[in-house]
Design a protein around this motif. Structure first.
Motif, short mmCIF file in Angstrom:
data_model
loop_
_atom_site.label_atom_id
_atom_site.label_comp_id
_atom_site.label_asym_id
_atom_site.label_seq_id
_atom_site.Cartn_x
_atom_site.Cartn_y
_atom_site.Cartn_z
N LEU A 114 9.25 28.13 -8.43
CA LEU A 114 9.38 29.57 -8.66
C LEU A 114 8.49 30.04 -9.81
O LEU A 114 7.69 30.97 -9.66
N SER A 115 8.63 29.41 -10.97
CA SER A 115 7.85 29.85 -12.13
C SER A 115 6.36 29.59 -11.93
O SER A 115 5.52 30.37 -12.40
N PHE A 116 6.02 28.51 -11.23
CA PHE A 116 4.61 28.21 -10.94
C PHE A 116 3.99 29.32 -10.10
O PHE A 116 2.89 29.81 -10.40
N ILE A 117 4.68 29.73 -9.04
CA ILE A 117 4.16 30.78 -8.16
C ILE A 117 4.08 32.11 -8.91
O ILE A 117 3.11 32.86 -8.77
N ALA A 118 5.10 32.42 -9.71
CA ALA A 118 5.10 33.67 -10.47
C ALA A 118 3.94 33.72 -11.45
O ALA A 118 3.28 34.75 -11.63
N LYS A 119 3.66 32.58 -12.09
CA LYS A 119 2.55 32.53 -13.04
C LYS A 119 1.22 32.67 -12.33
O LYS A 119 0.33 33.42 -12.78
N THR B 78 0.47 34.13 -9.54
CA THR B 78 0.25 35.45 -8.93
C THR B 78 0.40 36.59 -9.92
O THR B 78 0.00 37.73 -9.61
N GLY B 79 0.97 36.33 -11.10
CA GLY B 79 1.23 37.40 -12.06
C GLY B 79 2.32 38.35 -11.60
O GLY B 79 2.41 39.48 -12.08
N THR B 80 3.18 37.86 -10.70
CA THR B 80 4.24 38.70 -10.12
C THR B 80 5.52 38.56 -10.91
O THR B 80 5.90 37.46 -11.31
N ARG B 81 6.20 39.67 -11.13
CA ARG B 81 7.45 39.63 -11.88
C ARG B 81 8.59 39.10 -11.02
O ARG B 81 8.62 39.27 -9.80
N ILE B 82 9.54 38.47 -11.70
CA ILE B 82 10.72 37.88 -11.05
C ILE B 82 11.90 38.81 -11.26
O ILE B 82 12.14 39.28 -12.38
N LEU B 83 12.66 39.07 -10.18
CA LEU B 83 13.90 39.84 -10.29
C LEU B 83 15.06 38.91 -9.94
O LEU B 83 15.32 38.64 -8.76
N PRO B 84 15.78 38.39 -10.95
CA PRO B 84 16.91 37.50 -10.69
C PRO B 84 18.16 38.29 -10.33
O PRO B 84 18.34 39.44 -10.77
N MET B 85 19.05 37.68 -9.56
CA MET B 85 20.26 38.37 -9.16
C MET B 85 21.39 37.38 -8.90
O MET B 85 21.16 36.21 -8.61
N THR C 45 8.64 38.06 -16.56
CA THR C 45 7.24 37.69 -16.37
C THR C 45 7.00 36.31 -16.97
O THR C 45 7.49 36.01 -18.06
N VAL C 46 6.25 35.48 -16.28
CA VAL C 46 5.86 34.18 -16.83
C VAL C 46 4.54 34.38 -17.57
O VAL C 46 3.54 34.80 -16.97
N PRO C 47 4.50 34.12 -18.87
CA PRO C 47 3.27 34.34 -19.65
C PRO C 47 2.09 33.52 -19.11
O PRO C 47 2.25 32.36 -18.71
N ASP C 48 0.91 34.13 -19.10
CA ASP C 48 -0.30 33.47 -18.61
C ASP C 48 -0.63 32.19 -19.37
O ASP C 48 -1.13 31.23 -18.80
N ASP C 49 -0.35 32.20 -20.67
CA ASP C 49 -0.75 31.07 -21.51
C ASP C 49 0.34 30.00 -21.65
O ASP C 49 0.20 29.07 -22.45
N LEU C 50 1.41 30.13 -20.86
CA LEU C 50 2.49 29.17 -20.95
C LEU C 50 2.16 27.95 -20.09
O LEU C 50 2.07 28.03 -18.87
N GLU C 51 1.94 26.80 -20.74
CA GLU C 51 1.54 25.59 -20.04
C GLU C 51 2.76 24.79 -19.54
O GLU C 51 2.81 24.38 -18.39
#
Length: 221
Positions: free
Chosen positions: A138-143, A145-152, A186-192
């Protein structure tokens, strides 16, 4: 043939849930609605809540704007047929036996679809557990694509729970369903290293699940 029939009956049941259950959704305001209309989003919840999340998507989105991943086996055949009736695009991935190159090609296609504007739904403890544990996809794909995550989180008291690892919830017709949305993330771009982020997301999903249950008893008492 059996997969097609099973997928069709799953769709019929989802129709029954969508048309007869009463939904109480908290956390969905004008600001969230404006954002979701302007950009794609990755919806996420625990795997056992899929049926309730599907109803939420039908209420708040154009279902045909979504893509999903399914197992490349019998389960995926059933879910693919279910998705076909809903109008959802599905990408089959054999997460256990695919070669690295095979998975890579499909991930590239998934990332391309999301980057071009498709919404995405993923349950980070699926497809086979362990329950309530966020896997790194999940976090890999979000990072990427730069797409925000909506948890529920979702809760329904009057439901049948399939006795398996995720206690998959099938709301009974005419039941009350409570859905609690969390903050857009959002997953930060620079988060390794995504480990801490995944643990944070895990905590948020658990809190939203507990809050949905609390809302059920507080608001309906």
């Amino acid at each position: 043939m059996i997969a097609r029939i099973s997928g069709f009956f799953l769709y019929i049941f989802s129709e029954l849930v969508f048309r007869t259950c009463r939904f109480n959704i908290l956390g969905y305001d004008e600001e969230v609605e404006t954002i979701l209309q302007a950009e794609p989003v990755i919806l996420t919840s625990w795997h056992g809540m899929t049926m309730m999340v599907a109803a939420f998507i039908r209420m708040k989105f154009d279902v045909t704007t979504f893509t999903v991943i399914t197992p490349d086996d019998y389960r995926g055949d059933v879910l693919g047929e279910f998705g076909r009736h809903l109008g959802v695009d599905a990408i089959a991935m054999n997460l256990d036996n695919d070669s690295t190159m095979g998975i890579g090609r499909k991930l590239v296609e998934l990332i391309r679809q999301i980057s071009s504007g498709k919404n995405f739904i993923i349950h980070p403890d699926g497809p086979a557990g362990p329950a309530y544990k966020v896997k790194p996809g999940l976090s890999f794909i979000a990072k990427k694509t730069g797409t925000r995550i909506l948890p529920m989180g979702c809760y329904c008291r009057n439901a049948y729970h399939i006795p398996r690892w995720d206690r998959y919830t099938l709301p009974l017709p005419f039941s009350k369903v409570h859905i609690q949305l969390g903050p857009l993330m959002t997953v930060p771009d620079d988060l390794e290293d995504l480990s801490d982020y995944n643990r944070q997301l895990e905590d948020i999903l658990n809190k939203l699940t507990f809050q949905a249950a609390a809302n059920y008893y507080e608001l309906d008492s």
